[in-house]
Design a protein around this motif. Structure first.
Motif, PDB file in Angstrom:
ATOM      1  N   GLU A 815      -0.059  10.553  13.521  1.00 22.89           N
ATOM      2  CA  GLU A 815      -0.180  11.809  12.793  1.00 22.89           C
ATOM      3  C   GLU A 815      -0.847  11.535  11.450  1.00 22.89           C
ATOM      4  O   GLU A 815      -0.850  10.386  10.975  1.00 22.89           O
ATOM      5  N   PRO A 816      -1.434  12.565  10.844  1.00 24.27           N
ATOM      6  CA  PRO A 816      -2.093  12.369   9.540  1.00 24.27           C
ATOM      7  C   PRO A 816      -1.086  11.896   8.488  1.00 24.27           C
ATOM      8  O   PRO A 816       0.059  12.357   8.453  1.00 24.27           O
ATOM      9  N   ASN A 817      -1.487  10.958   7.608  1.00 23.13           N
ATOM     10  CA  ASN A 817      -0.631  10.415   6.558  1.00 23.13           C
ATOM     11  C   ASN A 817      -1.360  10.429   5.228  1.00 23.13           C
ATOM     12  O   ASN A 817      -2.589  10.417   5.166  1.00 23.13           O
ATOM     13  N   ALA A 818      -0.568  10.432   4.141  1.00 25.21           N
ATOM     14  CA  ALA A 818      -1.116  10.444   2.782  1.00 25.21           C
ATOM     15  C   ALA A 818      -1.772   9.105   2.461  1.00 25.21           C
ATOM     16  O   ALA A 818      -1.549   8.093   3.130  1.00 25.21           O
ATOM     17  N   ASP A 819      -2.538   9.105   1.380  1.00 23.44           N
ATOM     18  CA  ASP A 819      -3.227   7.887   0.953  1.00 23.44           C
ATOM     19  C   ASP A 819      -2.254   6.728   0.729  1.00 23.44           C
ATOM     20  O   ASP A 819      -2.584   5.566   0.987  1.00 23.44           O
ATOM     21  N   VAL A 820      -1.033   7.032   0.226  1.00 29.64           N
ATOM     22  CA  VAL A 820      -0.099   5.970  -0.127  1.00 29.64           C
ATOM     23  C   VAL A 820       0.332   5.165   1.097  1.00 29.64           C
ATOM     24  O   VAL A 820       0.645   3.973   0.993  1.00 29.64           O
ATOM     25  N   VAL A 821       0.343   5.781   2.283  1.00 33.77           N
ATOM     26  CA  VAL A 821       0.672   5.060   3.516  1.00 33.77           C
ATOM     27  C   VAL A 821      -0.488   4.151   3.908  1.00 33.77           C
ATOM     28  O   VAL A 821      -0.292   3.000   4.300  1.00 33.77           O
ATOM     29  N   HIS A 822      -1.694   4.647   3.808  1.00 39.74           N
ATOM     30  CA  HIS A 822      -2.869   3.831   4.126  1.00 39.74           C
ATOM     31  C   HIS A 822      -3.000   2.678   3.151  1.00 39.74           C
ATOM     32  O   HIS A 822      -3.480   1.593   3.514  1.00 39.74           O
ATOM     33  N   LEU A 823      -2.551   2.880   1.908  1.00 41.37           N
ATOM     34  CA  LEU A 823      -2.535   1.789   0.926  1.00 41.37           C
ATOM     35  C   LEU A 823      -1.653   0.649   1.431  1.00 41.37           C
ATOM     36  O   LEU A 823      -1.981  -0.522   1.294  1.00 41.37           O
ATOM     37  N   TRP A 824      -0.517   0.980   2.021  1.00 45.04           N
ATOM     38  CA  TRP A 824       0.389  -0.032   2.556  1.00 45.04           C
ATOM     39  C   TRP A 824      -0.274  -0.815   3.693  1.00 45.04           C
ATOM     40  O   TRP A 824      -0.163  -2.035   3.754  1.00 45.04           O
ATOM     41  N   TYR A 825      -0.949  -0.140   4.578  1.00 42.59           N
ATOM     42  CA  TYR A 825      -1.646  -0.805   5.681  1.00 42.59           C
ATOM     43  C   TYR A 825      -2.695  -1.775   5.152  1.00 42.59           C
ATOM     44  O   TYR A 825      -2.834  -2.911   5.635  1.00 42.59           O
ATOM     45  N   ASN A 826      -3.445  -1.357   4.139  1.00 42.04           N
ATOM     46  CA  ASN A 826      -4.479  -2.230   3.601  1.00 42.04           C
ATOM     47  C   ASN A 826      -3.872  -3.435   2.882  1.00 42.04           C
ATOM     48  O   ASN A 826      -4.430  -4.543   2.919  1.00 42.04           O
ATOM     49  N   ALA A 827      -2.722  -3.238   2.202  1.00 39.00           N
ATOM     50  CA  ALA A 827      -2.044  -4.358   1.556  1.00 39.00           C
ATOM     51  C   ALA A 827      -1.588  -5.382   2.585  1.00 39.00           C
ATOM     52  O   ALA A 827      -1.641  -6.595   2.353  1.00 39.00           O
ATOM     53  N   ASN A 828      -1.158  -4.907   3.746  1.00 42.62           N
ATOM     54  CA  ASN A 828      -0.723  -5.819   4.808  1.00 42.62           C
ATOM     55  C   ASN A 828      -1.897  -6.604   5.385  1.00 42.62           C
ATOM     56  O   ASN A 828      -1.718  -7.744   5.836  1.00 42.62           O
ATOM     57  N   LYS A 829      -3.044  -6.006   5.368  1.00 41.20           N
ATOM     58  CA  LYS A 829      -4.223  -6.718   5.860  1.00 41.20           C
ATOM     59  C   LYS A 829      -4.503  -7.941   4.976  1.00 41.20           C
ATOM     60  O   LYS A 829      -4.949  -8.975   5.469  1.00 41.20           O
ATOM     61  N   ILE A 830      -4.214  -7.818   3.677  1.00 40.94           N
ATOM     62  CA  ILE A 830      -4.404  -8.945   2.770  1.00 40.94           C
ATOM     63  C   ILE A 830      -3.332 -10.009   3.022  1.00 40.94           C
ATOM     64  O   ILE A 830      -3.603 -11.203   3.125  1.00 40.94           O
ATOM     65  N   ALA A 831      -2.041  -9.539   3.106  1.00 41.92           N
ATOM     66  CA  ALA A 831      -0.932 -10.480   3.246  1.00 41.92           C
ATOM     67  C   ALA A 831      -1.020 -11.275   4.539  1.00 41.92           C
ATOM     68  O   ALA A 831      -0.702 -12.474   4.572  1.00 41.92           O
ATOM     69  N   PHE A 832      -1.435 -10.624   5.602  1.00 46.98           N
ATOM     70  CA  PHE A 832      -1.477 -11.305   6.899  1.00 46.98           C
ATOM     71  C   PHE A 832      -2.911 -11.660   7.321  1.00 46.98           C
ATOM     72  O   PHE A 832      -3.152 -12.009   8.449  1.00 46.98           O
TER      73      PHE A 832
END
Length: 845
Positions: A815-832
């Motif tokens: 479902e559509p999500n706010a920018d703050v959720v997509h920010l979390w996904y991108n942060a995980n891309k860095i961590a992992f």
């Protein structure tokens, strides 16, 4: 009160006169019945003329009643009508003079007025000084009349030379050229003066003056700590050579006279006391407070003066009703002991009855206890507001002293085998008594055995006879704990005073002593045992360097009572007497810093401490040696750590995207770091919103949250709960919002543009839909943020299927999500992503 002669010597009326010249403090009040002369900011010298020529009045043979007051002193207003009445009655006998000290502070200073009201009854002059009586504080009419009556009965005064020490005749002594007034002082035979010169130097005083009805509190006993022991002491400045009386103490560290006064009590009431005060220590000039009490402990009067080693401070405190039975001389929290000379008093006609008995409490032992040695010290307190005459322990007098109005006693007893009843009996000056009792069982240890043995390096212990928390590792701190079963010869439980543990290491078939340890209750700093309960958990703290070499170790325990061993050494045996400590491989820790390494100057001291504390925790938690180091230092530690090059966080710019491959996007969703110069990140005040009416519709009925709402109209909080401080040079990580963490269905809006308000520029990144309560048709969920008002319920996803949950499948958003959720996904891309790649590269190397 004292009379000051023309050569500067102060001669107490208690020592020289048939009249008792006293400082009368008057009726007690909450603030002492006096006003400070410093209370009036407008006080100053005006042109007010001299009220009267006191010398002329005295020359006419009329005493002067001099009354100092001010308009602002309420006690003066209380005293004024009493003075008016006295003037009406004694106008023909006394000259009454009133001086407003606020208008004439020079007169007040000349007479040494320190508090108000102050009254002087001046009967004459001795050389250049007035012979006067000083009454400070509000005083009842009866007290003032007593002073006036004394003046009426006095006709002439003659002063003897200083060398005589006592007035013996109204005639001038030979060779004395001092001028005198026409007032005569006749000798008073019933005055008692103690000059302390009839006893040898170092004599301790308690009951030597009992024949004269006076007793000194003395807690001295040879070989024990004492805090209040009046002792005859030779001193070059003694008023009558060679001795003074000093409140001696054991030593400054363990038993000083700090807050322990000199206490003197009388068998019968006295009118008051006079003395010279000083100190044997030339380096201190303490404040001395002398207080007088009746038999019930009611304060009758008190004075404070500054004293020195010159012993030139006279002081007299009296009670017009002649009820004094206890004197307390206190130099407060200084280590200078109280010291006096020429202590004088006169028995009076006052009456006092004490009906309250003392209250005794034994504090050294509980009501019932077991002790392992015959010699015991019984300690406790006695609460007695009046006079404490004696304390006896099983009929034997015990030493005691006073501090802050409470008496502290101690005394030694010798226990016999079995049960012993200890009774402490206190008696006050009126013969009233009270007692307290304890029962002490003497249980001399005869044997000891190991009930349990525990050995751990992680602090984990189980309740069983032999408990070894393996694996045991060389070079790591360890704790050995034993349960010692100690018995008397009759089989009764008792305890030992201490336990010694010897740690042996087996080398080539021979045991070699590594070190000796002493058992503690729990903390390494609490080593004394005083009950059988302490035998259930005796701890031995073994440093890792004592176990540095891998191999077999043996633990041997020797109980003691005092210096005497109890039984033979006890050896821990858990399937064998030896316990193997092995060498394990160290943990190789790779640390990937973000933005800045540990050497970055922006890091605070707290950050550095926490950094290494976490590495230390890893070494303590895992079965490896204690300690950590970088591998190239060559140290034997359990953790080798290496720090990689700092990983840069994406900042949402095109430049960062082009420079670092892991930043695959730009804009708000890729801005993982905030470097605002303010160094403060603020969030809105908020709360969760629940709807218990939809539990049949929601995806998880146990968590009926539907979102959250912003409070306080979007004004960000400024307290610690709503702010995070950071170093602008380092920035702060923006991790975003996990889409499905528990019942969270909203993320707290943050003041992203740092303008102090949660506005559209901020909440557009946190809100996907909200419940529009102001909709003109019907309240409903909507994504039109132009209609959003603070206080309306929102969430960070759009609920398309009506189950009030943020649906995902295989980690992907459905479902559509706010920018703050997509920010979390991108942060995980860095961590992992790059972080994992760097760790894998380190492990391969």
């Amino acid at each position: 009160m004292s009379i000051k002669m023309n050569n500067g010597r102060v001669l107490s009326a208690l020592l020289t006169a048939t009249i008792l010249i006293s400082t009368i403090t008057g009726t007690a009040s909450a603030d002492g019945g006096v006003c400070s002369t410093e209370s009036n900011p407008e006080a100053g010298s005006s042109g007010y003329p001299l009220i009267s020529n006191i010398d002329d009045i005295l020359a006419d043979g009329k005493p002067v009643f001099l009354f100092f007051y001010t308009d602002w002193c309420h006690f003066c207003h209380q005293q004024m009508p009493i003075v008016d009445e006295l003037e009406e009655e004694y106008a023909e006998k006394l000259a009454f003079i009133r001086i407003n000290a606020g208008e004439r502070p020079d007169y007040a200073e000349e007479f040494g007025v320190g508090v108000l009201p102050t009254i002087f009854v001046i009967s004459g002059k001795n050389g250049r000084e007035y012979v006067k009586e000083e009454i400070t504080g509000f005083t009842e009419e009866t007290g003032l009349k007593e002073i006036i009556a004394l003046e009426e009965n006095t006709n002439q005064m003659t002063v003897v030379p200083e060398t005589q020490g006592m007035v013996t005749s109204p005639a001038d002594p030979p060779g004395d050229d001092r001028s005198h007034s026409n007032i005569t002082i006749t000798p008073m035979a019933d005055i008692v003066t103690l000059d302390f010169d009839s006893y040898a130097d170092k004599t301790r005083i308690d009951e030597q003056y009992a024949g004269q009805g006076v007793h000194f509190l003395n807690d001295y006993k040879a070989g024990q700590i004492y805090r209040a022991s009046p002792q005859i002491t030779a001193h070059p400045n003694a008023r009558t050579s060679p001795n003074v009386l000093v409140n001696d103490f054991y030593d400054i560290e363990f038993g000083s006279s700090v807050d322990v006064p000199m206490v003197i009590w009388f068998e019968k009431p006295v009118t008051g006391v006079g003395m010279w005060l000083g100190t044997t220590e030339s380096w201190c000039t303490p404040q001395a407070t002398v207080s007088i009490y009746d038999c019930r402990g009611s304060l009758l009067g008190e004075k404070t003066v500054t004293v020195s080693s010159a012993f030139n401070t006279p002081l007299e405190v009296d009670d017009p009703l002649e009820r004094v039975q206890q004197v307390v001389i206190d130099y407060g929290d200084t280590t200078c002991p109280e010291a006096i000379d020429e202590f004088a008093f006169r028995f009076g006609a006052g009456q006092c009855t004490d009906t309250t008995p003392p209250r005794v409490t034994i504090t050294s032992h509980p009501k019932s206890s077991v002790e392992n040695t015959p010699g015991q010290t019984i300690k406790g307190t006695v609460v007695e507001s009046g006079i404490l005459k004696s304390v006896k322990i099983n009929g034997v007098p015990a030493e005691f002293y006073m501090s802050f109005g409470v008496y502290y006693f101690s005394g030694k007893v010798t226990l016999k085998d079995g049960s012993n009843t200890i009774t402490v009996l206190a008696e006050d000056g009126s013969g009233l008594k009270h007692s307290d009792q304890v029962t002490i069982t003497l249980g001399v240890p005869s044997s000891a055995s190991l009930g349990q043995f525990h050995l751990t390096q992680r602090g984990i212990m189980q309740n069983k006879a032999c408990d070894v928390d393996g694996p045991l590792v060389a070079g790591k701190d360890a704790i050995a704990r034993i349960f010692l079963d100690v018995k008397t010869a009759s089989g009764m439980d008792t305890y030992v005073s201490s336990v010694e543990m010897k740690l042996w290491r087996r080398e080539q078939g021979v045991d070699k002593l590594v070190d000796t340890f002493w058992g503690t209750i729990y903390s390494p700093f609490l080593s004394g045992f005083n009950s059988p309960n302490h035998m259930t958990a005796i701890h031995f703290w073994i440093q890792g360097d004592k176990l540095d070499s891998a191999g077999e170790y043996r633990f041997e325990f020797q109980p003691y009572v005092g210096l005497s061993k109890v039984g033979s050494p006890l050896v821990a045996n858990c399937g064998g007497e030896y316990f193997t400590f092995t060498e394990t491989k160290p943990i190789r820790l790779f640390i990937m810093p973000v933005e800045a390494g540990i050497s970055n100057p922006h890091h605070t001291e707290n950050h550095l401490r926490d950094y290494f504390k976490q590495i230390h925790t890893i070494a303590r938690t895992f079965p490896v040696r204690d300690g950590y180091s970088e591998p190239w230092h060559g140290k034997k530690t359990g953790v080798y750590y290496v720090e990689g090059s700092p990983l840069r966080l994406c900042d949402g710019t095109e430049a960062m995207k082009n420079k670092y491959g892991w930043c695959s996007g730009t804009g708000w969703r890729w801005r993982l770091i905030d470097r605002d110069p303010s160094g403060v990140l603020r969030r809105a005040d908020h709360e969760k919103v629940y709807d218990y009416t939809i539990k049949d519709q929601i995806c998880d009925p146990k968590q009926p949250t539907i979102g959250g709402r912003v409070l306080n109209n979007g004004v960000v909080g400024t307290d610690a709960a709503h702010t995070i401080d950071f170093v602008p040079g380092l920035g702060i990580f923006r991790g975003g919002a996990h889409p499905q963490w528990g019942e969270k269905k909203h993320y707290v809006p943050i003041d992203e543009d740092h303008d102090g308000q949660i506005d559209r520029d901020d909440y557009q990144h946190f809100i996907s839909e909200f419940f529009d309560e102001d909709d003109s048709t019907t309240p409903r969920w909507t994504t039109d943020l132009n209609k959003y008002d603070h206080g309306e319920t929102y969430r960070h996803f759009v609920d398309q299927n009506g189950n009030h949950c943020n649906d995902r499948k295989s980690g992907k958003l459905l479902e559509p999500n706010a920018d703050v959720v997509h920010l979390w996904y991108n942060a995980n891309k860095i961590a992992f992503g790059p972080a994992s790649e760097a760790m894998n590269a380190y492990n391969k190397a």
